[in-house]
Write a protein that holds these residues in place. Structure first.
Motif, PDB file in Angstrom:
ATOM      1  N   ASN A 356     -51.731  46.451 -10.109  1.00 43.01           N
ATOM      2  CA  ASN A 356     -52.738  45.755  -9.293  1.00 43.01           C
ATOM      3  C   ASN A 356     -52.684  44.227  -9.433  1.00 43.01           C
ATOM      4  O   ASN A 356     -53.697  43.540  -9.284  1.00 43.01           O
ATOM      5  N   VAL A 357     -51.476  43.710  -9.717  1.00 46.50           N
ATOM      6  CA  VAL A 357     -51.283  42.258  -9.720  1.00 46.50           C
ATOM      7  C   VAL A 357     -50.855  41.847  -8.307  1.00 46.50           C
ATOM      8  O   VAL A 357     -49.866  42.364  -7.782  1.00 46.50           O
ATOM      9  N   ASN A 358     -51.628  40.970  -7.698  1.00 43.38           N
ATOM     10  CA  ASN A 358     -51.301  40.535  -6.336  1.00 43.38           C
ATOM     11  C   ASN A 358     -50.011  39.717  -6.311  1.00 43.38           C
ATOM     12  O   ASN A 358     -49.771  38.904  -7.207  1.00 43.38           O
ATOM     13  N   PHE A 359     -49.220  39.940  -5.280  1.00 46.26           N
ATOM     14  CA  PHE A 359     -48.032  39.096  -5.081  1.00 46.26           C
ATOM     15  C   PHE A 359     -47.667  39.147  -3.613  1.00 46.26           C
ATOM     16  O   PHE A 359     -48.083  40.055  -2.882  1.00 46.26           O
ATOM     17  N   LYS A 360     -46.911  38.133  -3.197  1.00 46.77           N
ATOM     18  CA  LYS A 360     -46.349  38.129  -1.854  1.00 46.77           C
ATOM     19  C   LYS A 360     -44.861  38.378  -1.991  1.00 46.77           C
ATOM     20  O   LYS A 360     -44.227  37.868  -2.915  1.00 46.77           O
ATOM     21  N   SER A 361     -44.294  39.168  -1.069  1.00 47.79           N
ATOM     22  CA  SER A 361     -42.874  39.461  -1.199  1.00 47.79           C
ATOM     23  C   SER A 361     -42.156  39.268   0.128  1.00 47.79           C
ATOM     24  O   SER A 361     -42.764  39.292   1.191  1.00 47.79           O
ATOM     25  N   LEU A 362     -40.859  39.050   0.015  1.00 48.36           N
ATOM     26  CA  LEU A 362     -40.012  38.941   1.203  1.00 48.36           C
ATOM     27  C   LEU A 362     -38.676  39.557   0.854  1.00 48.36           C
ATOM     28  O   LEU A 362     -38.066  39.181  -0.159  1.00 48.36           O
ATOM     29  N   ILE A 363     -38.252  40.507   1.680  1.00 45.40           N
ATOM     30  CA  ILE A 363     -36.910  41.075   1.500  1.00 45.40           C
ATOM     31  C   ILE A 363     -36.096  40.690   2.730  1.00 45.40           C
ATOM     32  O   ILE A 363     -36.495  40.962   3.863  1.00 45.40           O
ATOM     33  N   THR A 364     -35.008  39.989   2.470  1.00 52.70           N
ATOM     34  CA  THR A 364     -34.157  39.486   3.557  1.00 52.70           C
ATOM     35  C   THR A 364     -32.843  40.252   3.579  1.00 52.70           C
ATOM     36  O   THR A 364     -32.529  40.999   2.654  1.00 52.70           O
ATOM     37  N   ASP A 365     -32.071  40.018   4.621  1.00 52.20           N
ATOM     38  CA  ASP A 365     -30.672  40.450   4.598  1.00 52.20           C
ATOM     39  C   ASP A 365     -29.919  39.596   3.584  1.00 52.20           C
ATOM     40  O   ASP A 365     -30.430  38.586   3.103  1.00 52.20           O
ATOM     41  N   GLY A 366     -28.697  39.964   3.310  1.00 49.34           N
ATOM     42  CA  GLY A 366     -27.817  39.105   2.525  1.00 49.34           C
ATOM     43  C   GLY A 366     -27.937  39.336   1.044  1.00 49.34           C
ATOM     44  O   GLY A 366     -28.700  40.192   0.579  1.00 49.34           O
ATOM     45  N   GLY A 367     -27.181  38.549   0.314  1.00 53.70           N
ATOM     46  CA  GLY A 367     -27.011  38.777  -1.110  1.00 53.70           C
ATOM     47  C   GLY A 367     -27.591  37.685  -1.982  1.00 53.70           C
ATOM     48  O   GLY A 367     -28.564  37.022  -1.612  1.00 53.70           O
ATOM     49  N   HIS A 368     -26.962  37.526  -3.143  1.00 53.09           N
ATOM     50  CA  HIS A 368     -27.423  36.577  -4.158  1.00 53.09           C
ATOM     51  C   HIS A 368     -26.829  35.208  -3.830  1.00 53.09           C
ATOM     52  O   HIS A 368     -25.954  34.708  -4.534  1.00 53.09           O
ATOM     53  N   THR A 369     -27.291  34.623  -2.739  1.00 51.57           N
ATOM     54  CA  THR A 369     -26.620  33.443  -2.188  1.00 51.57           C
ATOM     55  C   THR A 369     -27.598  32.298  -1.969  1.00 51.57           C
ATOM     56  O   THR A 369     -28.812  32.503  -1.855  1.00 51.57           O
ATOM     57  N   TRP A 370     -27.034  31.113  -1.846  1.00 50.25           N
ATOM     58  CA  TRP A 370     -27.843  29.936  -1.541  1.00 50.25           C
ATOM     59  C   TRP A 370     -28.239  29.875  -0.072  1.00 50.25           C
ATOM     60  O   TRP A 370     -29.114  29.085   0.292  1.00 50.25           O
ATOM     61  N   MET A 371     -27.634  30.709   0.775  1.00 53.34           N
ATOM     62  CA  MET A 371     -28.167  30.826   2.134  1.00 53.34           C
ATOM     63  C   MET A 371     -29.571  31.425   2.022  1.00 53.34           C
ATOM     64  O   MET A 371     -30.526  30.946   2.640  1.00 53.34           O
ATOM     65  N   ASN A 372     -29.694  32.471   1.210  1.00 57.26           N
ATOM     66  CA  ASN A 372     -31.014  33.071   1.005  1.00 57.26           C
ATOM     67  C   ASN A 372     -31.965  32.130   0.266  1.00 57.26           C
ATOM     68  O   ASN A 372     -33.160  32.106   0.559  1.00 57.26           O
ATOM     69  N   VAL A 373     -31.456  31.375  -0.685  1.00 56.85           N
ATOM     70  CA  VAL A 373     -32.351  30.453  -1.407  1.00 56.85           C
ATOM     71  C   VAL A 373     -33.016  29.492  -0.424  1.00 56.85           C
ATOM     72  O   VAL A 373     -34.225  29.240  -0.497  1.00 56.85           O
ATOM     73  N   LYS A 374     -32.244  28.963   0.524  1.00 63.01           N
ATOM     74  CA  LYS A 374     -32.838  28.039   1.510  1.00 63.01           C
ATOM     75  C   LYS A 374     -33.948  28.733   2.299  1.00 63.01           C
ATOM     76  O   LYS A 374     -34.999  28.151   2.558  1.00 63.01           O
ATOM     77  N   THR A 375     -33.694  29.986   2.677  1.00 62.05           N
ATOM     78  CA  THR A 375     -34.722  30.765   3.389  1.00 62.05           C
ATOM     79  C   THR A 375     -35.985  30.887   2.548  1.00 62.05           C
ATOM     80  O   THR A 375     -37.106  30.745   3.058  1.00 62.05           O
ATOM     81  N   TYR A 376     -35.818  31.150   1.257  1.00 62.23           N
ATOM     82  CA  TYR A 376     -36.987  31.341   0.391  1.00 62.23           C
ATOM     83  C   TYR A 376     -37.739  30.022   0.168  1.00 62.23           C
ATOM     84  O   TYR A 376     -38.973  30.005   0.123  1.00 62.23           O
ATOM     85  N   VAL A 377     -36.994  28.920   0.024  1.00 61.38           N
ATOM     86  CA  VAL A 377     -37.657  27.613  -0.120  1.00 61.38           C
ATOM     87  C   VAL A 377     -38.479  27.313   1.137  1.00 61.38           C
ATOM     88  O   VAL A 377     -39.634  26.874   1.056  1.00 61.38           O
ATOM     89  N   ALA A 378     -37.880  27.585   2.297  1.00 58.85           N
ATOM     90  CA  ALA A 378     -38.585  27.314   3.565  1.00 58.85           C
ATOM     91  C   ALA A 378     -39.783  28.239   3.750  1.00 58.85           C
ATOM     92  O   ALA A 378     -40.772  27.867   4.396  1.00 58.85           O
ATOM     93  N   ALA A 379     -39.706  29.441   3.190  1.00 57.84           N
ATOM     94  CA  ALA A 379     -40.814  30.406   3.341  1.00 57.84           C
ATOM     95  C   ALA A 379     -41.949  30.125   2.362  1.00 57.84           C
ATOM     96  O   ALA A 379     -43.113  30.388   2.665  1.00 57.84           O
ATOM     97  N   THR A 380     -41.636  29.594   1.183  1.00 56.05           N
ATOM     98  CA  THR A 380     -42.666  29.457   0.148  1.00 56.05           C
ATOM     99  C   THR A 380     -43.343  28.091   0.142  1.00 56.05           C
ATOM    100  O   THR A 380     -44.546  28.011  -0.120  1.00 56.05           O
ATOM    101  N   THR A 381     -42.590  27.030   0.397  1.00 52.34           N
ATOM    102  CA  THR A 381     -43.214  25.705   0.267  1.00 52.34           C
ATOM    103  C   THR A 381     -44.400  25.510   1.215  1.00 52.34           C
ATOM    104  O   THR A 381     -45.348  24.799   0.842  1.00 52.34           O
TER     105      THR A 381
END
Lengths: 392, 392
Positions: A356-381
């Motif tokens: 019961n710990v609240n969290f927000k999650s996002l599951i994207t396509d792709g792997g352990h890459t900096w393409m995904n990191v950019k997506t996560y930075v843009a989604a979280t900031t």
């Protein structure tokens, strides 16, 4: 036969194209343009190697190596794609040896591998693109760190920081992955441009972003070790735990005080966020859960803690979920479906849910890459430092 | 046989040492420490390549390539020296292919070659060493440049800049060499540390240093060219002159106004200096001689203009030497005795002397290297913006 005109051209060439370095380089020859991103989003890569027997392209948008072919001048090339707009790491395999693209200045700062970067622009500018908006500034800073060493930080200040001299800002501490450096979120993650664009669109609050170097042990060894640098191959459990603890100690005891003295930062937990990718995500979760009085916003990109570690070391986080949910204005966990840490990260999400710990999650396509990191930075900031944060 | 403990260690290894990149890299194996600077100032270089047939070290402190030898793990190594304390570029030749040292994050930013850097510290800290003194800051900035493109600058602000908010500073515009980038004076030249140290010793005035990117044509092609980047192999005289003129125009019309708007710069000629290395030295001399109302301090490192160009384009400089000598508070020319531009530079000195144009000169050992550039930066910055400048 060398004509007089030819001699003049050669002289001009010598004067205009003097490298600052006389290393054993490929002989001067035709200047190579690489990478060349074409209008149809194909990319042409080129590498000068008249003597090589085989040159392959290794790029993160390809499943495997792509053979390149040699022309009469000794330039190997391959045209691939069209490629989905993004920024990708790549390098060449020359007779089996991995090399960066010598013709490309865009590089991936990393302790262990060397790669170049190719930027395929979108038809409309992507969130990390250089747009005609006010730009913040990237600052390289030194700070007094552990054991008398000097640490280095890369710090983003938002547009207007140098004008609005009475304004104070919240701070996001953002930690890159294993073998990355303090430069990786800037050079590969384009965190500064993402924030410039989000701030211009009114989607993110102006904030300072502090990017530390994650590998404290290596830096201390380099500066203190003299002839005996610490052997990084010693990677047993106790040593790894010590390194993680050292990172947390340095961040809390040295980095934050330095930043809050040197920048116009708002020095309280509601205005401090911490996030990171891969190993930096693990450091994020451990630092945050050990310092609940320091950070109210927590983002783990492609990383997790195991149920065992949570139960063993962070029982206070899960024992009183209501308190944790009140304290943490954001707990974010995201991962790519092809990430080799996908299973562990989803298990972490399931664990938080069960507790019961609240969290927000996002599951994207792709792997352990900096393409995904950019997506996560843009989604979280855009979520950080907002008074109303959406809840899952 | 893989034991349970071994499996745990491998898992830990996978979690702790996850690279952010799954390129075709050498397989994970022993982690390599390289370069290792030993107490006796020898250096051990290592490179992991179990399959390679030959690995050589190519370093700027060596006359030629140094063979490396392979151990049972496939790590090639060579111990060389003792080496005179300084920072040197180097790379490896692996079966004839030039590669940076994958284990080293310190690199030489350059458009055309890839090299790593090794720092041999002095018994007493050298002028470019990280010392325990107040540090300035390095800032990466974007500015509106020619033809609608966005240019990039690296800007040094001195210690105290962010505290002394009413203080204004003189500015040194400092241009790197052919194929270097706007980062080279920072990453290789250690200009920020040299200034930190000189300022701490009271030897240099606190100043802002602006480091532009010298290759305007390449940047415009990259941002505007789309599928047809300008061919940099076209290097005839007219094109070279256009590129030089474009650099001057961009510096005077775009860079200086941006800097004087964004930083607390003193906006007059007595508080503007310009200097550069190699091609940047040529750009320095042309920009200064074409804009005598803009710069009072001029430093050419390892570069010169020919008597023909001086007579043809800058007759106003030499026709009235008294006026030139009054306007220029410093004209500096330096070169290494092994520099392949030595002869031309000495000819330039002789020319200035014959024309009664005052200048200060320094001839050092060594060649067309960034070891010499650091020496010249350390020799000239104490002269800048001082009311009493020694005259030759």
């Amino acid at each position: 036969m060398i004509t007089k005109t030819r001699t003049r051209l050669l002289l001009l060439w010598a004067i205009l194209f003097v490298p600052g370095l006389a290393l054993a380089q490929p002989p001067r020859g035709p200047l190579v343009v690489s990478p060349q991103v074409n209008a149809d989003k194909t990319i042409t890569f080129r590498y000068l190697a008249p003597q090589a027997k085989s040159v392959e392209l290794s790029a993160q948008f390809e499943k495997g190596p792509v053979p390149m072919t040699k022309d009469a001048q000794g330039i190997w090339s391959a045209t691939v794609g069209p490629v989905k707009p993004d920024i990708y790491p790549y390098n060449f395999r020359v007779d089996g040896v991995s090399v960066m693209d010598p013709a490309n200045v865009a590089f991936f700062p990393n302790e262990r591998f060397k790669a170049s970067l190719v930027d395929v622009p979108g038809d409309t500018p992507l969130i990390h693109a250089m747009r005609d908006v006010p730009h913040g500034s990237i600052n390289y800073e030194y700070y007094p760190s552990m054991e008398g060493t000097t640490g280095s930080l890369v710090v983003y200040t938002p547009p207007g920081y140098d004008q609005a001299l009475s304004k104070k800002y919240p701070v996001y501490y953002l930690i890159s992955g294993t073998t990355d450096t303090e430069e990786t979120f800037f050079k590969v993650g384009k965190t500064n441009l993402i924030l410039d664009n989000l701030i211009a669109e009114g989607k993110a609050k102006p904030m300072i972003i502090v990017m530390p170097y994650g590998n404290i042990a290596a830096r201390i060894a380099e500066q203190k070790g003299g002839s005996k640098p610490a052997d990084p191959t010693v990677r047993d459990g106790a040593d790894a735990v010590k390194r993680a603890n050292d990172f947390t100690t340095d961040l809390v005891s040295n980095v934050i005080p330095y930043v809050e003295k040197s920048y116009r930062a708002i020095p309280n937990r509601d205005n401090r966020a911490i996030g990171g990718f891969s190993r930096g995500g693990g450091q994020t979760l451990r630092t945050a859960f050990n310092n609940m009085d320091k950070f109210a916003w927590v983002c783990a990109y492609s990383s997790y803690l195991s149920p065992q570690e949570m139960d063993g070391n962070f029982s206070q986080i899960v024992a009183k979920p209501d308190q944790t949910n009140k304290q943490l204005k954001l707990l974010w966990v995201s991962v790519g479906s092809d990430d080799f840490l996908y299973k562990g990260t989803v298990e972490f999400m399931d664990y938080l849910k069960a507790k019961n710990v609240n969290f927000k999650s996002l599951i994207t396509d792709g792997g352990h890459t900096w393409m995904n990191v950019k997506t996560y930075v843009a989604a979280t900031t855009p979520l950080l430092f907002q008074s109303q944060t959406p809840r899952p």
